[in-house]
Structure formats: structure tokens, C-alpha cells
Design a protein around this motif. Sequence first.
Motif, PDB file in Angstrom:
ATOM      1  N   UNK A 305       0.795  -1.118   0.114  1.00 39.19           N
ATOM      2  CA  UNK A 305       0.079  -0.153  -0.077  1.00 39.19           C
ATOM      3  C   UNK A 305       0.791   1.406   0.134  1.00 39.19           C
ATOM      4  N   UNK A 306       2.103   1.164   0.673  1.00 43.21           N
ATOM      5  CA  UNK A 306       2.843   2.516   0.879  1.00 43.21           C
ATOM      6  C   UNK A 306       3.595   2.450  -0.603  1.00 43.21           C
ATOM      7  N   UNK A 307       3.624   1.645  -1.390  1.00 45.15           N
ATOM      8  CA  UNK A 307       4.402   1.729  -2.778  1.00 45.15           C
ATOM      9  C   UNK A 307       3.606   2.331  -3.489  1.00 45.15           C
ATOM     10  N   UNK A 308       2.191   1.948  -3.481  1.00 42.35           N
ATOM     11  CA  UNK A 308       1.161   2.438  -4.634  1.00 42.35           C
ATOM     12  C   UNK A 308       0.799   3.707  -4.037  1.00 42.35           C
ATOM     13  N   UNK A 309       0.757   4.031  -2.976  1.00 39.36           N
ATOM     14  CA  UNK A 309       0.497   5.581  -2.476  1.00 39.36           C
ATOM     15  C   UNK A 309       1.886   6.543  -2.977  1.00 39.36           C
ATOM     16  N   UNK A 310       2.866   5.999  -3.003  1.00 40.22           N
ATOM     17  CA  UNK A 310       3.908   6.590  -3.332  1.00 40.22           C
ATOM     18  C   UNK A 310       3.983   7.074  -4.766  1.00 40.22           C
ATOM     19  N   UNK A 311       3.492   5.791  -5.509  1.00 42.47           N
ATOM     20  CA  UNK A 311       3.572   6.061  -7.148  1.00 42.47           C
ATOM     21  C   UNK A 311       2.321   7.024  -7.349  1.00 42.47           C
ATOM     22  N   UNK A 312       1.130   6.879  -6.679  1.00 42.52           N
ATOM     23  CA  UNK A 312      -0.161   7.789  -6.997  1.00 42.52           C
ATOM     24  C   UNK A 312       0.547   9.173  -6.537  1.00 42.52           C
ATOM     25  N   UNK A 314       3.152  10.676  -7.084  1.00 42.01           N
ATOM     26  CA  UNK A 314       3.918  11.184  -8.312  1.00 42.01           C
ATOM     27  C   UNK A 314       3.052  11.386  -9.565  1.00 42.01           C
ATOM     28  N   UNK A 315       2.108  10.265  -9.657  1.00 44.14           N
ATOM     29  CA  UNK A 315       1.319  10.543 -10.972  1.00 44.14           C
ATOM     30  C   UNK A 315       0.135  11.361 -10.756  1.00 44.14           C
ATOM     31  N   UNK A 316       0.031  11.705  -9.781  1.00 45.06           N
ATOM     32  CA  UNK A 316      -1.715  12.629  -9.589  1.00 45.06           C
ATOM     33  C   UNK A 316      -1.512  13.620 -10.686  1.00 45.06           C
ATOM     34  N   UNK A 317      -2.657  13.799 -11.304  1.00 43.69           N
ATOM     35  CA  UNK A 317      -2.647  14.690 -12.360  1.00 43.69           C
ATOM     36  C   UNK A 317      -1.638  14.810 -13.618  1.00 43.69           C
ATOM     37  N   UNK A 318      -0.901  13.895 -13.843  1.00 42.56           N
ATOM     38  CA  UNK A 318      -0.028  13.455 -14.921  1.00 42.56           C
ATOM     39  C   UNK A 318      -0.389  12.583 -15.713  1.00 42.56           C
ATOM     40  N   UNK A 401       9.075   2.434  -6.330  1.00 40.92           N
ATOM     41  CA  UNK A 401       8.042   2.640  -6.855  1.00 40.92           C
ATOM     42  C   UNK A 401       8.088   4.090  -7.289  1.00 40.92           C
ATOM     43  N   UNK A 402       8.771   5.113  -6.512  1.00 37.69           N
ATOM     44  CA  UNK A 402       8.928   6.597  -6.836  1.00 37.69           C
ATOM     45  C   UNK A 402       9.557   6.583  -8.237  1.00 37.69           C
ATOM     46  N   UNK A 403      10.667   6.061  -8.495  1.00 33.91           N
ATOM     47  CA  UNK A 403      11.508   5.784  -9.660  1.00 33.91           C
ATOM     48  C   UNK A 403      10.832   5.402 -10.865  1.00 33.91           C
ATOM     49  N   UNK A 404       9.975   4.365 -10.554  1.00 35.77           N
ATOM     50  CA  UNK A 404       8.966   3.656 -11.553  1.00 35.77           C
ATOM     51  C   UNK A 404       8.056   4.668 -11.860  1.00 35.77           C
ATOM     52  N   UNK A 405       7.394   5.226 -11.258  1.00 35.27           N
ATOM     53  CA  UNK A 405       6.314   6.193 -11.606  1.00 35.27           C
ATOM     54  C   UNK A 405       6.750   7.541 -12.191  1.00 35.27           C
ATOM     55  N   UNK A 406       7.944   8.072 -11.745  1.00 30.09           N
ATOM     56  CA  UNK A 406       8.742   9.012 -12.547  1.00 30.09           C
ATOM     57  C   UNK A 406       9.074   8.645 -13.994  1.00 30.09           C
ATOM     58  N   UNK A 407       9.497   7.456 -14.110  1.00 26.49           N
ATOM     59  CA  UNK A 407       9.921   6.771 -15.481  1.00 26.49           C
ATOM     60  C   UNK A 407       8.677   6.520 -16.329  1.00 26.49           C
ATOM     61  N   UNK A 408       7.392   6.428 -15.953  1.00 25.86           N
ATOM     62  CA  UNK A 408       6.261   6.026 -16.655  1.00 25.86           C
ATOM     63  C   UNK A 408       5.714   7.398 -17.162  1.00 25.86           C
ATOM     64  N   UNK A 409       6.132   8.599 -16.359  1.00 25.20           N
ATOM     65  CA  UNK A 409       5.845  10.021 -16.878  1.00 25.20           C
ATOM     66  C   UNK A 409       6.605  10.343 -18.101  1.00 25.20           C
ATOM     67  N   UNK A 410       8.043  10.104 -17.947  1.00 24.15           N
ATOM     68  CA  UNK A 410       8.958  10.670 -18.966  1.00 24.15           C
ATOM     69  C   UNK A 410       9.048   9.855 -20.209  1.00 24.15           C
ATOM     70  N   UNK A 411       9.053   8.553 -19.667  1.00 21.01           N
ATOM     71  CA  UNK A 411       9.013   7.415 -20.879  1.00 21.01           C
ATOM     72  C   UNK A 411      10.472   6.926 -20.854  1.00 21.01           C
ATOM     73  N   UNK A 416      13.053  10.917  -9.574  1.00 23.73           N
ATOM     74  CA  UNK A 416      11.843  11.656  -9.391  1.00 23.73           C
ATOM     75  C   UNK A 416      11.770  13.123  -9.035  1.00 23.73           C
ATOM     76  N   UNK A 417      13.609  13.380  -8.758  1.00 23.39           N
ATOM     77  CA  UNK A 417      13.675  14.875  -8.517  1.00 23.39           C
ATOM     78  C   UNK A 417      13.681  15.683  -9.639  1.00 23.39           C
ATOM     79  N   UNK A 418      13.939  14.906 -10.888  1.00 25.02           N
ATOM     80  CA  UNK A 418      14.155  15.537 -12.102  1.00 25.02           C
ATOM     81  C   UNK A 418      12.897  15.778 -13.025  1.00 25.02           C
ATOM     82  N   UNK A 419      11.743  15.403 -12.457  1.00 28.48           N
ATOM     83  CA  UNK A 419      10.434  15.600 -13.172  1.00 28.48           C
ATOM     84  C   UNK A 419      10.069  16.960 -13.221  1.00 28.48           C
TER      85      UNK A 419
END
Lengths: 419, 165
Positions: A305-312, A314-318, A401-411, A416-419
Motif C-alpha cells: 500500500x505504501x508503494x502504491x500511495x508513493x506512486x500515486x 507522483x502520478x497525480x494529475x500527470x 515505486x517512486x523511480x518507476x512512477x517518474x519513469x512512466x511519466x517521462x518514458x 523523481x527529483x528531475x520531473x
Amino acid sequence: MGMTISEKILAKAAGLKSVKANDIIWAKADKAMLDDILGPKVVIDEYMRSHNSKIWDVDKVVVISDHYTPAANPTQAAVVKLARDWCTDFGVERYYELAGPCHQVMVEEGYALPGTFVLGTDSHTVTYGALGCFSTGVGSTEMLGILLTGETWIKVPETILYKWSGKLKEYCMAKDIILTSIGATGHDGATYMAMEFQGSAIKELSVDERLCITNMAVEAGAKNGIIEPDEKVKEYMDKIGVKDGYEFFASDKDAVYKQTFEFNADELEPVVSCPHEVDNVFKVRDVDKIHVDQVYIGSCTGGRISDLHAAAEVLKGKKVAKGTRLLVSPASKRIYNECLKDGTFDILADAGATILASTCGACLGVHSGAIADGESCVSTTNRNFLGRMGSKKSDVYLASPLTAAASAITGYVTDVRDL
Amino acid sequence: MQVYQGKVWKYGDNINTDIISPPASLELSIKEAAKYAMMNVDPDFGKQAQPGDMFVAEHNLGSGSSRETSPLMLKELGIRAVIAKSFARIFYRNVINVGMLAIQCADTDKISKGDVISIDLNRQVIDNLTTKETYPISPIPAHILTLIEKGGLIPYVEYKMAGGK
């Protein structure tokens, strides 16, 4: 001479006052866990039927069909059916199907308890060490012996100590701690040994995050990974309704360690484990701009759950980048239901994620997200071996999960600091 | 004690269990799965390995999954012994538990594909009949050797329960 927490638990399981590293002991199992893929199907069902065998104690056996659920084809379905039928015929009532990857189920259902000795037919059975449990993976034949007798022999492991001082920054997660630890140890540096994690950065972590650390101990070759249980583990036991049957152990001040690694979490940066070995660890910012075809957030390593919350977060509104697909598989049905209710799935789906069943499928490329020749995947799972998630010509990058979510946004593989 | 002779299949470091038994083969029976052993690095192995052949690798053989299908597939193909400089823990136990020889030898880099080698458990050496070299091996405890000779953990336990030593 003092004892480590691992030695104390093994001494208890063996009915001895004390043990020391390299002693060979016979220890009684408090729980035996079998999955679908390497449980009854391999050796066990055939032997027990042909020998009219009985299980030593059916109340201590848990069977969890998770690798082939939901099944991709009739052959996989037959493997799950075999596990289900085996439980019925041999009197095992603790059978789970579609409940999620076995290790999260073992923890949530209160089968893996502090101070106990647990064996399972999956190498990531080491996960339960986060609760102060001694747990390790065994082969199917060895499990057959345990099912018949309730015990097995084990060499008491030497322990490597990992001291993590400081406090994790908001852009890092437990995954960065364990990947960095494995990078320093090497993928066989802890073979046959215990990995014990201590320090302020570990104490700060939730039980969820600690489970990610011990889950990957086997990726350095270790027999078990372990963290001294504390008030957070006590709270977790209370939360899941376990009142007794467990005991907290701690390493003595004069316990003997084979080796000690020291790290400072304040200085830690997001890292990624590059193909095709888990110890091939680099800072995310030092990795080339690699295109990512698939991002996978899930598994017994990175789908809590903490992983999915962390990803969410990052991905909120993106939105997920064009040319990249994001697959999310919660680590259990309980977590799935929680995400349904707390809005996490809304955020992820709005960003473009596909929500999958709680399963092991994509982690080992057997269904629900295998990857093709030439494709790359950033994954919150635990192995990036050649061909692990599908084609032998594909690449897997292990990350938080943070890095994964950031990578999903940029491709591409992204800090995650570089978003 | 016996001497085992056979032809070598040779691999390098970190041959993990995903390589020995690819995930896609796991749903099959061991008999069917065996021909896919090592498929991602050596498609010939599963098709051409002969009973009595030797499986030789270097460091960290068998890392990863606890899947016993890895040694079972090698056994199905008739592999006589698994030899490496170092083994991952679960794989090492699994090889022995299914009744195959697991031999630790520091000199496997000197062994090549196609060499004919002979494992002499009495002298605790491997003789390379192709290169005429001899390499020491780590001793195997007597009870482990008995376990392997009985055919693995289960036949060994049955033998012990029947009063054997």
C-alpha cells in the motif's frame, strides 16, 4: 559469547539453549508455505499419493496459488487445480487463490510471526525477516521432507551486519536501501549467510517498507534477511489481530558478525539495478536516457500500500508518456480493495495505468505483462535476470515505486527529483 | 567409491535458475520441460545433452529462485554431475536432494566444452582426459555421498527409517 537474532530464533526452533554460526542443527518448522508453481506440483503430490502419506500437522501448512492466478492457459490452470485438489485431499484448510503473491498473504494473514521459523517453496520466503522471523526458501523435495516430519536440518548462518544511519530523504525508498546494500555486497557476497539490518534509517521505516528490504536478501545469496522487531511490529501484529504465538528477539551487544557495512541514508540517492544482474546498481541520474516500453509497479517486493500511495503521489494529475505502458498489480487482494476505496486506483487509472489482479505473473514473465524482444521495463520487482520478464532480448531495470512512477511519466529511466 | 566419466557442457559465471529452467518451461512436466533447459544461452544443450554428460560452470551457479525444476531438468537429461567454483545455497541443496553430485572445484575455468573428464571421489580430484590435467575438488561428507548414492533425500530418509546407516 552473545548471539545474533538469527541464532536465537534457530536455537529456539531446535530446542537448544544456544547455537553458534556454522553449527548444523535440526529445527522444527512453525509454518510451511507452498506456492502453486513449486509446491505440490513438483515431486510432492506424486510422492504423497503413491505412498499414502500424511502431513505432520495440517494446521502449520499454508498453500497459496499466486504465480498462475489468474491462469493464462489450460496448463497453468491445471497446476492451480492440482494445488487446490491436493489441499482438499490432504486436509489443508489454509488454501488461498487470487489473494495475491504468497509472501504478502503470509504476512497479512498472520502466518509469519516474530521469533518463529518458517520455510517456503519460494526463494523470497526471506521476506518475513522484517517481522523478526527466521524464514528461508527450500526446494520441493526438502519441503516434502518437512511435510512428512515437521523438521529440517540447517546450518546456522554467519551474519553480515548492515548499519544504516541517518534518515531516508523523501525521494528515496526502502528499495534504494536494499539495492545499494546488494550492490555493495555483490550478488553472491552473502551466500549461506544472514543479512541483518540495523540503524536509525531502518527504525524509521514502516513494516511495509522493511518487508521490501528483507524480501531481496536472497538476491545477495543470503539464507535469510532480518530486522529486530520493535513497537512498529507490535502495532502491526495488533492491527492484523494476532495476539499471541510470537516472541521478540534481539541481537546481543557482543554478538559476533562476519562483516559490517555502514551506510548513511542522508546521502543516499535513488538507484536502479541494470540488466541482467541485481548487483549491477547505479544512481538513476548516472544512467543513460533509456526508453522504457513498460513500467511495472507490483509484486511481493514493490506492490504494498505504501508503494502504491508513493506512486500515486507522483502520478497525480500527470499522464503516462506516449509509447510507455504502466501496469499496476497490488501485492494482495486486501491492498487491492484498500486502493479501490481510498482513491488510489482513480489517480493511477486517470494517469493511464492499467490495474491488474494481485499476482506474480509479470515478475517472472508467465502472464499479465510479459515483454518482447528489444523492450525495456522499469520494475519494482526483485530480479532482472536474462529473460526474467519475457524475451531473452529484453531488459529489466529494478527500481523503487517512486523511480518507476517518474519513469512512466517521462518514458525513460528517471530520478523523481528531475520531473 | 566410484569414478564418474563424461563429456563436458561448459558455462561461465552466474548461471541462475531462470537461465537453467526458463520461466515459460515451469508449467510443463519435467520430461517436457527438459528440452528447454538453458535455452536462452545455449539452445543446443536441451536437445543434445546425453546421459552421463557433465554440467560445468564457474562462480555462483544456480542463483535466484528456489525452483527444484532446475536440477530436475538436468537430471532428466541424464547429467551425471554439476560442477562449479561456487554454488548458490538453495540450488546446491536441491542438486543433492534430487540425487545428483554437486562438486566444488576451483579450477573449472580450465575445463572446456567437449572435454572428457573423470571425477574420482576416492582421490578427490577431477582428471581432464582431454587436456591431461588434474584438479582438486572439495571433499564431500560421507553422509551426503550416501544420500546421493541412494538417489536423493527421500530414498535416503526411507533407507534410514528402515534401519540403514
